[in-house]
Design a protein around this motif. Sequence first.
Motif, short mmCIF file in Angstrom:
data_model
loop_
_atom_site.label_atom_id
_atom_site.label_comp_id
_atom_site.label_asym_id
_atom_site.label_seq_id
_atom_site.Cartn_x
_atom_site.Cartn_y
_atom_site.Cartn_z
N HIS A 86 2.89 -0.28 5.15
CA HIS A 86 4.23 -0.71 4.75
C HIS A 86 4.31 -2.22 4.55
O HIS A 86 5.21 -2.70 3.84
CB HIS A 86 5.27 -0.28 5.80
CG HIS A 86 5.78 1.10 5.60
ND1 HIS A 86 5.07 2.23 5.98
CD2 HIS A 86 6.94 1.56 5.06
CE1 HIS A 86 5.78 3.32 5.68
NE2 HIS A 86 6.90 2.94 5.11
N ARG A 87 3.43 -2.98 5.18
CA ARG A 87 3.49 -4.44 5.10
C ARG A 87 2.38 -5.03 4.22
O ARG A 87 2.59 -5.99 3.49
CB ARG A 87 3.37 -5.04 6.51
CG ARG A 87 4.52 -4.71 7.44
CD ARG A 87 5.79 -5.42 7.05
NE ARG A 87 5.63 -6.87 7.03
CZ ARG A 87 6.59 -7.71 6.62
NH1 ARG A 87 7.75 -7.24 6.18
NH2 ARG A 87 6.39 -9.00 6.63
N GLY A 88 1.19 -4.46 4.33
CA GLY A 88 0.07 -4.99 3.57
C GLY A 88 0.23 -4.76 2.08
O GLY A 88 0.91 -3.83 1.64
N THR A 89 -0.40 -5.63 1.28
CA THR A 89 -0.23 -5.57 -0.17
C THR A 89 -1.55 -5.30 -0.88
O THR A 89 -2.63 -5.66 -0.40
CB THR A 89 0.36 -6.89 -0.70
OG1 THR A 89 -0.57 -7.96 -0.44
CG2 THR A 89 1.70 -7.19 -0.03
N PHE A 90 -1.42 -4.70 -2.04
CA PHE A 90 -2.57 -4.35 -2.87
C PHE A 90 -3.36 -5.61 -3.24
O PHE A 90 -4.58 -5.69 -3.04
CB PHE A 90 -2.07 -3.64 -4.12
CG PHE A 90 -3.14 -3.00 -4.95
CD1 PHE A 90 -3.81 -1.88 -4.50
CD2 PHE A 90 -3.46 -3.49 -6.21
CE1 PHE A 90 -4.80 -1.27 -5.27
CE2 PHE A 90 -4.43 -2.89 -6.99
CZ PHE A 90 -5.11 -1.78 -6.51
N HIS A 95 0.83 -1.20 0.00
CA HIS A 95 0.00 0.00 0.00
C HIS A 95 0.88 1.26 0.00
O HIS A 95 0.55 2.25 -0.68
CB HIS A 95 -0.90 0.01 1.24
CG HIS A 95 -1.78 -1.19 1.36
ND1 HIS A 95 -2.56 -1.67 0.33
CD2 HIS A 95 -2.00 -2.03 2.41
CE1 HIS A 95 -3.23 -2.73 0.73
NE2 HIS A 95 -2.91 -2.97 2.00
N TYR A 96 1.96 1.22 0.74
CA TYR A 96 2.87 2.36 0.82
C TYR A 96 3.40 2.71 -0.57
O TYR A 96 3.44 3.89 -0.95
CB TYR A 96 4.02 2.02 1.76
CG TYR A 96 5.08 3.11 1.88
CD1 TYR A 96 4.93 4.15 2.80
CD2 TYR A 96 6.23 3.08 1.09
CE1 TYR A 96 5.90 5.15 2.90
CE2 TYR A 96 7.19 4.07 1.19
CZ TYR A 96 7.03 5.10 2.10
OH TYR A 96 7.98 6.08 2.19
N ASP A 97 3.79 1.71 -1.34
CA ASP A 97 4.32 1.97 -2.68
C ASP A 97 3.23 2.44 -3.64
O ASP A 97 3.50 3.26 -4.53
CB ASP A 97 5.01 0.71 -3.23
CG ASP A 97 6.33 0.42 -2.54
OD1 ASP A 97 6.91 1.35 -1.95
OD2 ASP A 97 6.79 -0.74 -2.57
N VAL A 98 2.03 1.91 -3.49
CA VAL A 98 0.91 2.38 -4.32
C VAL A 98 0.63 3.86 -4.03
O VAL A 98 0.43 4.65 -4.95
CB VAL A 98 -0.34 1.53 -4.07
CG1 VAL A 98 -1.58 2.17 -4.71
CG2 VAL A 98 -0.15 0.12 -4.63
N GLN A 99 0.64 4.23 -2.75
CA GLN A 99 0.40 5.62 -2.36
C GLN A 99 1.34 6.58 -3.06
O GLN A 99 0.96 7.70 -3.42
CB GLN A 99 0.59 5.79 -0.86
CG GLN A 99 -0.57 5.38 0.01
CD GLN A 99 -0.24 5.68 1.46
OE1 GLN A 99 0.60 5.02 2.06
NE2 GLN A 99 -0.90 6.68 2.02
N ARG A 100 2.58 6.18 -3.22
CA ARG A 100 3.63 7.09 -3.67
C ARG A 100 4.01 6.91 -5.14
O ARG A 100 4.92 7.58 -5.62
CB ARG A 100 4.87 6.91 -2.78
CG ARG A 100 4.68 7.57 -1.44
CD ARG A 100 5.49 6.94 -0.33
NE ARG A 100 5.22 7.65 0.92
CZ ARG A 100 4.12 7.47 1.66
NH1 ARG A 100 3.21 6.62 1.25
NH2 ARG A 100 3.94 8.15 2.77
N ASP A 101 3.32 6.04 -5.84
CA ASP A 101 3.68 5.81 -7.24
C ASP A 101 3.16 6.94 -8.12
O ASP A 101 1.96 7.26 -8.09
CB ASP A 101 3.11 4.46 -7.71
CG ASP A 101 3.66 4.09 -9.06
OD1 ASP A 101 3.10 4.54 -10.08
OD2 ASP A 101 4.66 3.36 -9.10
N PRO A 102 4.01 7.55 -8.95
CA PRO A 102 3.55 8.68 -9.78
C PRO A 102 2.54 8.28 -10.85
O PRO A 102 1.70 9.09 -11.24
CB PRO A 102 4.85 9.20 -10.41
CG PRO A 102 5.83 8.06 -10.30
CD PRO A 102 5.46 7.32 -9.07
N LEU A 103 2.61 7.04 -11.34
CA LEU A 103 1.63 6.59 -12.33
C LEU A 103 0.24 6.49 -11.71
O LEU A 103 -0.76 6.84 -12.34
CB LEU A 103 2.05 5.24 -12.91
CG LEU A 103 3.30 5.23 -13.78
CD1 LEU A 103 3.69 3.81 -14.17
CD2 LEU A 103 3.10 6.09 -15.04
#
Length: 283
Positions: free
Chosen positions: A108-112, A78-86
């Motif tokens: 930071h741990r949970g996944t999309f 989720h953390y990476d989805v939040q910050r992805d520019p695309l």
Amino acid sequence: MIPAPFDYVAPSTVDEAISALSEAGEDAKVLAGGQSLLPVLRMRLAAPSTVVDLGKIAELRGVREDGDTLVVGAMTTHYDVQRDPLIAEHAALVRAATDTVADPQIRHRGTFGGAIAHADPAGDLLAPVLALDCELVLAGPGGRRTVPAGEFFQDLFTTALAPDELLVEVRVPKHTGWHAHYEKFNRVAQAWSMVAVAVTVRTDGGGIAEARVALTNMGATPVRATAVEAALVGAPASADTVRAAAEHAAEGTNPAVDGNADAEFRKHLARVLTGRALTAAIG
């Protein structure tokens, strides 16, 4: 409590993971971020014979473009989805909903993909996935198949995934330039949604050209508010339009009754939150 004993497998490829699931049979469980599975194991609400950990499969992480579609790997946090520019540019509704998921530690741990495959009707990502007409790519012994979001969520905690299949990626149609908002109601911060509304709209010349609206926790699966969408499309982007459209929000829903709310209160919340979400999205 301590979980019941189980075998643990940590494959490094999708094919290895599918083989492990096939060998273990229906008693196997898939471990993604673990934010839903681990509490269930500790309470012994599930006692799998084998746990297949996807954490070492690098190909399941990341966001990329594929023409008019964004492809989100199932193990993207989720953390990476939040910050992805695309995501920010082409899928604002996904970003808005992900911002409300639990707390920073869990994001930071949970996944999309893990949250989607878990299919909790109170989960905050199911309604956006439905509203955006996403497609779920499943991999199994017979290869890969693509399932529309409207067919993927089948019942309470039940999806189209077979026991020997994995959700490997989510294909999100680009909604570039669309306005979006996710309005969530809960008792305390970072709790599950009692009711939430996912809204994304495209305006053109002061009018509403297209609209997508879906509801969280208003049934055993996420619910598309088609009557609201129909009331919006072609109408002026005004407060009167929003008020009239929001009155249709609870149509066709079957909300649960629990310690948080009864069905009528949830229907009331759906109408109120839809109005708020539309107002915030349209501005």
